[in-house]
Design a protein around this motif. Structure first.
Motif, PDB file in Angstrom:
ATOM      1  N   THR A  10      57.231  27.001  44.592  1.00 47.51           N
ATOM      2  CA  THR A  10      58.106  27.164  45.742  1.00 47.51           C
ATOM      3  C   THR A  10      58.660  28.573  45.873  1.00 47.51           C
ATOM      4  OG1 THR A  10      58.742  24.853  45.493  1.00 47.51           O
ATOM      5  CG2 THR A  10      60.153  26.209  46.880  1.00 47.51           C
ATOM      6  N   LEU A  11      58.728  29.065  47.104  1.00 46.80           N
ATOM      7  CA  LEU A  11      59.295  30.363  47.412  1.00 46.80           C
ATOM      8  C   LEU A  11      60.640  30.543  46.718  1.00 46.80           C
ATOM      9  CD1 LEU A  11      59.238  32.961  49.255  1.00 46.80           C
ATOM     10  CD2 LEU A  11      60.518  31.600  50.931  1.00 46.80           C
ATOM     11  N   GLN A  41      58.005  26.103  56.560  1.00 46.40           N
ATOM     12  CA  GLN A  41      56.911  26.987  56.941  1.00 46.40           C
ATOM     13  C   GLN A  41      56.704  27.060  58.456  1.00 46.40           C
ATOM     14  OE1 GLN A  41      55.618  28.832  54.715  1.00 46.40           O
ATOM     15  NE2 GLN A  41      56.365  27.793  52.877  1.00 46.40           N
ATOM     16  N   GLY A  63      53.665  30.848  45.520  1.00 51.32           N
ATOM     17  CA  GLY A  63      53.585  30.154  46.807  1.00 51.32           C
ATOM     18  C   GLY A  63      52.541  29.062  46.865  1.00 51.32           C
ATOM     19  N   VAL A 107      65.124  36.556  49.596  1.00 52.73           N
ATOM     20  CA  VAL A 107      64.862  35.149  49.300  1.00 52.73           C
ATOM     21  C   VAL A 107      65.926  34.655  48.313  1.00 52.73           C
ATOM     22  CG1 VAL A 107      63.208  33.537  48.290  1.00 52.73           C
ATOM     23  CG2 VAL A 107      62.381  35.470  49.649  1.00 52.73           C
ATOM     24  N   ASP A 120      54.900  33.455  52.377  1.00 49.35           N
ATOM     25  CA  ASP A 120      55.421  33.308  51.011  1.00 49.35           C
ATOM     26  C   ASP A 120      54.715  34.270  50.062  1.00 49.35           C
ATOM     27  OD1 ASP A 120      57.002  31.303  52.016  1.00 49.35           O
ATOM     28  OD2 ASP A 120      56.108  29.686  50.839  1.00 49.35           O
ATOM     29  N   LYS A 152      56.237  37.656  50.302  1.00 52.62           N
ATOM     30  CA  LYS A 152      57.488  37.748  49.551  1.00 52.62           C
ATOM     31  C   LYS A 152      57.222  37.892  48.050  1.00 52.62           C
ATOM     32  CE  LYS A 152      60.531  37.356  52.899  1.00 52.62           C
ATOM     33  NZ  LYS A 152      61.463  38.479  53.233  1.00 52.62           N
TER      34      LYS A 152
END
Length: 417
Positions: free
Chosen positions: A208-209, A131, A383, A354, A398, A401
């Motif tokens: 998690t992304l 990050q 996220g 991603v 995040d 995304k």
């Protein structure tokens, strides 16, 4: 393809607004929803959806929000639903949340101002290393943040607004479902799937992304009641059999190096006492039983029963009741029958720039039960991190995304039709 851009910070502003509405659910309540205050967020979401132009948006008596983005293509496209839950965990207060944006994070400790003992450290939150340069949102140190799952709610709302403003992005009918009481295992108890009318769904409730999750725990709940023998403590010799002490002995006899959350990871299951109360005459403990394999899950219940019966051999005047109930089941058995749902989710994540990561959840989502109810529903990242506690955090980038992934999912289903 048109890309989502959060130029006005509308996504972060939505999120900060939602987390300041207390929606904590209550496992001890028998009402539906378990807390009336969850409807306060539902009303806000309906008002915003109507303002965006979603004409059928409404909140029902059980606290569910339903809405439809109508198709804008001539193709016959499967109806897709995006789902997130509005409630926050009973494990930590969600009252008077003060969201703080830590801009341009550079790896430093994040000391939360209302309780400086609450510190987010890079060494303890591994995903923070990804990050650097991003904007991190936390609470102020006395409450959870509510990113679980208001990050997902905000991302879906932002995607709805973007799609509504850009009709050039083609899609079929898109259904929106916001649920109450997910955190206490009742998130779809009153969901009307016939009214929803979706063919496939995605919960936006992952960590998690890039993660897409097609497998969850299978879950049972257990209530163990011990009936002891009470006597005046001054004259109890040879008479008293304390239910409190019996229950304590049972919990102490459960495995400590395996079959417990503190000692398990990956695909390992557990038996976990979550609450106890009682007195000499009667004491009760509530457990959650978890495993990815239904046969092993049933074995955990039998393990608990054997421990109870072994301990009770020393207390001939006492008895017990053990009631084990189904909570939810691993959704993988359903999702394996519909590989295109995972394929499209994966492609949508990759199209957002991603790397997609297919993985399992050591927990459950509304998608677990929706899948078993006939609506195949994997879980997409939102996220959210360190949920259910004061160190909860989320990255704005995040979240952006995740919004793009939602838009991409809608587009790809239309392209494939």
């Amino acid at each position: 393809m048109l890309k989502y851009q959060n130029k006005t910070e509308s996504l972060a502003e939505r999120f900060k607004k939602y987390v300041q509405i207390d929606t904590q659910s209550d496992p001890a309540s028998l009402s539906i929803p378990s807390t009336e205050k969850q409807k306060n967020l539902g009303r806000v979401l309906v008002a915003e959806l109507l303002e965006i132009g979603i004409q059928d948006a409404h909140l029902d008596e059980y606290g569910y929000v339903y809405a439809t983005i109508p198709s804008n293509t001539d193709k016959k496209v499967p109806v897709i639903c995006f789902c997130s839950h509005m409630d926050t965990s009973p494990d930590c207060s969600g009252l008077n949340v003060k969201p703080i944006v830590h801009r341009n994070y550079q790896g430093q400790d994040l000391i939360l101002p209302d309780d400086p003992s609450v510190v987010l450290r890079l060494s303890e939150h591994k995903d923070l290393k990804n990050q650097i340069g991003n904007d991190i949102i936390t609470a102020s140190g006395t409450t959870l943040l509510g990113a679980d799952n208001k990050a997902g709610v905000a991302e879906i709302m932002e995607a709805v607004a973007f799609l509504s403003a850009h009709p050039e992005i083609k899609h079929g009918d898109i259904k929106i479902l916001f649920t109450p009481d997910e955190e206490i295992g009742r998130g779809v108890d009153k969901a009307d799937l016939k009214k929803l009318g979706a063919d496939f769904a995605y919960t936006i409730d992952g960590e998690t992304l890039g993660s897409i999750e097609d497998e969850t725990f299978s879950a049972d709940g257990a209530v163990l009641t011990i009936h002891g023998l009470s006597a005046h403590p001054g004259f109890a010799k040879g008479k008293m059999e304390s239910a409190v002490k019996i229950l304590s002995a049972i919990i102490d006899a459960l495995p400590k190096d395996h079959l417990t959350p503190e000692a398990t990871s990956g695909k390992e299951g557990f038996i976990h006492p979550v609450s106890i109360h009682g007195n000499v005459e009667q004491a009760e403990a509530r457990f959650i039983l978890r495993d990815f394999d239904d046969v092993l899950l049933a074995a955990h219940g039998e393990k608990l029963r054997r421990v109870v019966e072994e301990i009770l051999k020393a207390y001939p005047g006492s008895g017990y009741e053990l009631n084990i109930t189904t909570q939810y089941r691993n959704m993988k058995s359903v999702l394996d029958q519909y590989p295109e749902v995972i394929e499209i989710g994966t492609q949508a994540i990759e199209r957002a720039g991603v790397t997609a990561k297919k993985q399992s959840i050591r927990g459950g989502t509304d998608g677990s039960r929706l899948s078993l109810m006939g609506l195949p529903c994997p879980n997409i990242f939102a996220g959210e991190h360190a949920f259910h506690g004061k160190q909860e955090w989320v990255s704005v980038q995040d979240m952006e995304k995740a919004v793009q992934t939602i838009i991409n999912i809608a587009s790809i289903w239309e392209e494939r039709a």
